[in-house]
Enzyme design. Structure first.
Site, PDB file in Angstrom:
ATOM      1  N   HIS A 100      89.514  51.445 -44.156  1.00 23.61           N
ATOM      2  CA  HIS A 100      88.117  51.230 -43.777  1.00 23.61           C
ATOM      3  C   HIS A 100      87.194  52.134 -44.593  1.00 23.61           C
ATOM      4  O   HIS A 100      86.153  51.687 -45.098  1.00 23.61           O
ATOM      5  CB  HIS A 100      87.968  51.516 -42.283  1.00 23.61           C
ATOM      6  CG  HIS A 100      86.563  51.458 -41.771  1.00 23.61           C
ATOM      7  ND1 HIS A 100      86.029  50.330 -41.185  1.00 23.61           N
ATOM      8  CD2 HIS A 100      85.577  52.388 -41.754  1.00 23.61           C
ATOM      9  CE1 HIS A 100      84.780  50.568 -40.831  1.00 23.61           C
ATOM     10  NE2 HIS A 100      84.479  51.812 -41.158  1.00 23.61           N
ATOM     11  N   GLU A 101      87.563  53.402 -44.741  1.00 20.16           N
ATOM     12  CA  GLU A 101      86.714  54.343 -45.468  1.00 20.16           C
ATOM     13  C   GLU A 101      86.685  54.037 -46.967  1.00 20.16           C
ATOM     14  O   GLU A 101      85.634  54.099 -47.606  1.00 20.16           O
ATOM     15  CB  GLU A 101      87.187  55.781 -45.222  1.00 20.16           C
ATOM     16  CG  GLU A 101      87.120  56.226 -43.768  1.00 20.16           C
ATOM     17  CD  GLU A 101      85.740  56.079 -43.157  1.00 20.16           C
ATOM     18  OE1 GLU A 101      84.743  56.031 -43.901  1.00 20.16           O
ATOM     19  OE2 GLU A 101      85.640  55.998 -41.924  1.00 20.16           O
ATOM     20  N   HIS A 114      84.230  51.269 -47.619  1.00 20.87           N
ATOM     21  CA  HIS A 114      82.823  51.652 -47.703  1.00 20.87           C
ATOM     22  C   HIS A 114      82.463  52.070 -49.128  1.00 20.87           C
ATOM     23  O   HIS A 114      81.393  51.729 -49.640  1.00 20.87           O
ATOM     24  CB  HIS A 114      82.533  52.821 -46.759  1.00 20.87           C
ATOM     25  CG  HIS A 114      82.218  52.411 -45.349  1.00 20.87           C
ATOM     26  ND1 HIS A 114      81.338  51.402 -45.036  1.00 20.87           N
ATOM     27  CD2 HIS A 114      82.666  52.892 -44.159  1.00 20.87           C
ATOM     28  CE1 HIS A 114      81.252  51.280 -43.719  1.00 20.87           C
ATOM     29  NE2 HIS A 114      82.052  52.171 -43.166  1.00 20.87           N
ATOM     30  N   GLU A 125      79.825  47.498 -41.408  1.00 18.56           N
ATOM     31  CA  GLU A 125      80.997  48.049 -40.733  1.00 18.56           C
ATOM     32  C   GLU A 125      82.081  46.984 -40.573  1.00 18.56           C
ATOM     33  O   GLU A 125      83.262  47.244 -40.798  1.00 18.56           O
ATOM     34  CB  GLU A 125      80.603  48.610 -39.367  1.00 18.56           C
ATOM     35  CG  GLU A 125      79.831  49.907 -39.412  1.00 18.56           C
ATOM     36  CD  GLU A 125      80.644  51.054 -39.991  1.00 18.56           C
ATOM     37  OE1 GLU A 125      81.876  51.092 -39.762  1.00 18.56           O
ATOM     38  OE2 GLU A 125      80.067  51.905 -40.671  1.00 18.56           O
TER      39      GLU A 125
END
Length: 283
Positions: A137-138, A141, A200
């Site tokens: 997920h990070e 980003h 997100e």
């Protein structure tokens, strides 16, 4: 309502003339008024300040796990970028993964690949595969350049009732202010927060694919978010930059079949980082 229409009109107008990019894998078009160099300069400064004061974890086992999982995913993503027409973006990343001694259940990403995990989230990740959900997920980003996009949206929102020329004439000043300026509630709740929730969910989608590319089973993501949901209710979703756990789990279940197409089941061996790469993105 009128303010929202003005902001949306300006964003559409600016997009038609200036910054238009696309997110790897998803192909989503995004507003981009801010250069990578501007964002990376701000990011490195903020990250350096954070690391100087942060209580870095002394847990060698978990620190090694964070770095191993993070680097595995970064390696897989770099390979994807190089093989799919995004090789010019690889130079923007200098991957770094740190574990911070804190009970806070969180992780965040800085543009350029600087990722920090808090010890408090490890009881929820439980193992390397659960941690890969967070790290994927990070990394997403960073790869999707969500910080660039959000700063661009903040600039467009702040100057929503001004002439386009003012945005461009004062661009360097606008970029400096974008990370800290307090915008009106109309713009915040009408435009920026919903868009951030969209980012997100996109990071969740990309994260599933990225962890799968690195050999971690993306099926573990729903269970991780179910454990997170047991923390209790937080800010109402319509006022939050993050979607609710229920929303995330439902969307993850929809995205899982696509992510599984990338799953090979054998995590890569970490390699020495050779790529050299402001806004902090909270998990």
């Amino acid at each position: 309502m009128l303010k929202r229409i003005l902001i949306l009109s300006l964003i559409a107008y600016v997009l038609s003339f200036f910054g238009c990019g696309s997110v790897p894998v998803t192909g989503r078009k995004q507003l981009n008024l801010v250069s990578n160099n501007e964002v990376l300069a701000l990011s490195l400064q903020q990250y350096g300040d954070f690391i100087k004061s942060a209580p870095i974890s002394t847990d060698q086992v978990n620190t090694a796990m964070v770095r191993k999982v993070g680097q595995n995913i970064a390696n897989a993503v770099v390979t994807y970028l190089q093989n799919n027409g995004y090789a010019d973006q690889v130079k923007d990343y200098s991957w770094e993964f740190n574990l911070v001694k804190s009970d806070e259940v969180n992780a965040f990403c800085m543009p350029g690949g600087k990722i920090v995990v808090y010890e408090g989230i490890l009881p929820y990740t439980q193992n390397q595969t659960g941690l890969a959900v967070v790290m994927g997920h990070e990394v997403a980003h960073a790869v999707a350049k969500h910080a660039n996009e959000r700063m661009s949206n903040q600039i467009a929102a702040e100057y929503g009732t001004s002439a386009l020329g003012k945005v461009l004439d004062g661009k360097s000043v606008a970029v400096q202010k974008a990370g800290a300026v307090a915008i009106g509630l109309g713009a915040q709740y009408g435009i920026l927060l919903p868009y951030s929730r969209k980012q997100e969910l996109e990071a969740d989608q990309l994260g599933l694919i990225f962890m799968a590319m690195a050999g971690y089973d993306p099926s573990a993501a729903a269970a991780f978010w179910q454990r997170m949901s047991q923390k209790g209710a937080g800010t109402p979703e319509f006022m939050s930059t993050h979607p609710s756990d229920e929303t995330r789990i439902k969307q993850i279940q929809k995205d899982l079949p696509e992510a599984l197409k990338y799953y090979k089941g054998t995590p890569a061996t970490p390699k020495t980082n050779s790529a050299k790469t402001s806004e902090k993105w909270s998990f």
